[in-house]
Design a protein around this motif. Structure first.
Motif, mmCIF file in Angstrom:
data_model
loop_
_atom_site.group_PDB
_atom_site.id
_atom_site.type_symbol
_atom_site.label_atom_id
_atom_site.label_comp_id
_atom_site.label_asym_id
_atom_site.label_seq_id
_atom_site.Cartn_x
_atom_site.Cartn_y
_atom_site.Cartn_z
ATOM 1 N N LEU A 75 79.172 52.353 77.806
ATOM 2 C CA LEU A 75 78.230 51.370 77.259
ATOM 3 C C LEU A 75 78.401 50.028 77.956
ATOM 4 O O LEU A 75 77.416 49.392 78.350
ATOM 5 C CB LEU A 75 78.446 51.233 75.752
ATOM 6 C CG LEU A 75 77.554 50.230 75.023
ATOM 7 C CD1 LEU A 75 76.104 50.710 75.061
ATOM 8 C CD2 LEU A 75 78.016 50.040 73.597
ATOM 9 N N ILE A 76 79.641 49.603 78.148
ATOM 10 C CA ILE A 76 79.904 48.330 78.837
ATOM 11 C C ILE A 76 79.427 48.395 80.279
ATOM 12 O O ILE A 76 78.802 47.451 80.792
ATOM 13 C CB ILE A 76 81.407 47.982 78.761
ATOM 14 C CG1 ILE A 76 81.790 47.630 77.327
ATOM 15 C CG2 ILE A 76 81.755 46.834 79.699
ATOM 16 C CD1 ILE A 76 83.279 47.476 77.106
ATOM 17 N N LEU A 77 79.663 49.504 80.964
ATOM 18 C CA LEU A 77 79.235 49.634 82.363
ATOM 19 C C LEU A 77 77.710 49.676 82.481
ATOM 20 O O LEU A 77 77.140 49.126 83.434
ATOM 21 C CB LEU A 77 79.857 50.872 82.995
ATOM 22 C CG LEU A 77 81.373 50.804 83.231
ATOM 23 C CD1 LEU A 77 81.887 52.126 83.738
ATOM 24 C CD2 LEU A 77 81.726 49.681 84.191
ATOM 25 N N ASP A 78 77.037 50.335 81.534
ATOM 26 C CA ASP A 78 75.561 50.350 81.545
ATOM 27 C C ASP A 78 74.994 48.955 81.336
ATOM 28 O O ASP A 78 74.021 48.558 81.995
ATOM 29 C CB ASP A 78 75.019 51.298 80.469
ATOM 30 C CG ASP A 78 75.240 52.763 80.799
ATOM 31 O OD1 ASP A 78 75.516 53.053 81.985
ATOM 32 O OD2 ASP A 78 75.178 53.594 79.868
ATOM 33 N N LEU A 79 75.610 48.206 80.429
ATOM 34 C CA LEU A 79 75.145 46.833 80.208
ATOM 35 C C LEU A 79 75.399 45.958 81.425
ATOM 36 O O LEU A 79 74.578 45.093 81.764
ATOM 37 C CB LEU A 79 75.838 46.229 78.981
ATOM 38 C CG LEU A 79 75.412 46.797 77.614
ATOM 39 C CD1 LEU A 79 76.261 46.199 76.524
ATOM 40 C CD2 LEU A 79 73.936 46.528 77.360
ATOM 41 N N ALA A 80 76.526 46.169 82.091
ATOM 42 C CA ALA A 80 76.848 45.373 83.273
ATOM 43 C C ALA A 80 75.918 45.739 84.431
ATOM 44 O O ALA A 80 75.584 44.882 85.256
ATOM 45 C CB ALA A 80 78.301 45.600 83.676
ATOM 46 N N ALA A 81 75.480 46.990 84.505
ATOM 47 C CA ALA A 81 74.586 47.414 85.593
ATOM 48 C C ALA A 81 73.197 46.821 85.412
ATOM 49 O O ALA A 81 72.481 46.579 86.398
ATOM 50 C CB ALA A 81 74.513 48.933 85.642
ATOM 51 N N LYS A 82 72.787 46.570 84.198
ATOM 52 C CA LYS A 82 71.481 46.004 83.934
ATOM 53 C C LYS A 82 71.414 44.524 84.294
ATOM 54 O O LYS A 82 70.338 43.985 84.478
ATOM 55 C CB LYS A 82 71.099 46.215 82.474
ATOM 56 C CG LYS A 82 70.810 47.654 82.138
ATOM 57 C CD LYS A 82 70.423 47.813 80.690
ATOM 58 C CE LYS A 82 70.186 49.281 80.369
ATOM 59 N NZ LYS A 82 69.832 49.493 78.972
ATOM 60 N N LEU A 83 72.553 43.869 84.349
ATOM 61 C CA LEU A 83 72.559 42.439 84.680
ATOM 62 C C LEU A 83 72.302 42.195 86.095
ATOM 63 O O LEU A 83 72.287 42.386 87.072
ATOM 64 C CB LEU A 83 73.903 41.817 84.262
ATOM 65 C CG LEU A 83 74.162 41.781 82.761
ATOM 66 C CD1 LEU A 83 75.553 41.191 82.520
ATOM 67 C CD2 LEU A 83 73.138 40.956 82.022
#
Length: 83
Positions: A75-83
């Motif tokens: 979840l953290i990596l998906d959110l970071a990829a969207k940034l």
């Protein structure tokens, strides 16, 4: 001052003492093993079952923690990829 001359033990004396030490070790080990109170078959089976149950519970707990942290990390990596 007078020096005391102590004769060093010879090679064969050292070897003889070494074998005496080995014999004493095995005699002492045998006498200590006679003092051991061995568990009965029922106690061994009971303790084995307890160990297996505790290992299974611990492995399920670690599995759940691994899944929780893995999903949190994705979840953290998906959110970071969207940034």
């Amino acid at each position: 001052m007078a020096e005391t001359s102590s004769k060093k033990p010879g090679f064969f004396t050292k070897v003889k003492n070494w074998f005496k030490g080995i014999g004493k070790y095995f005699r002492d080990t045998r006498s200590e093993l006679k003092k051991v109170v061995w568990p009965s078959k029922k106690q061994v089976i009971n303790n084995t079952i307890v160990v297996i149950v505790v290992v299974l519970i611990a492995s399920v707990f670690i599995l759940l923690l691994d899944m929780l942290f893995g999903s949190g990390m994705s979840l953290i990596l998906d959110l970071a990829a969207k940034l």
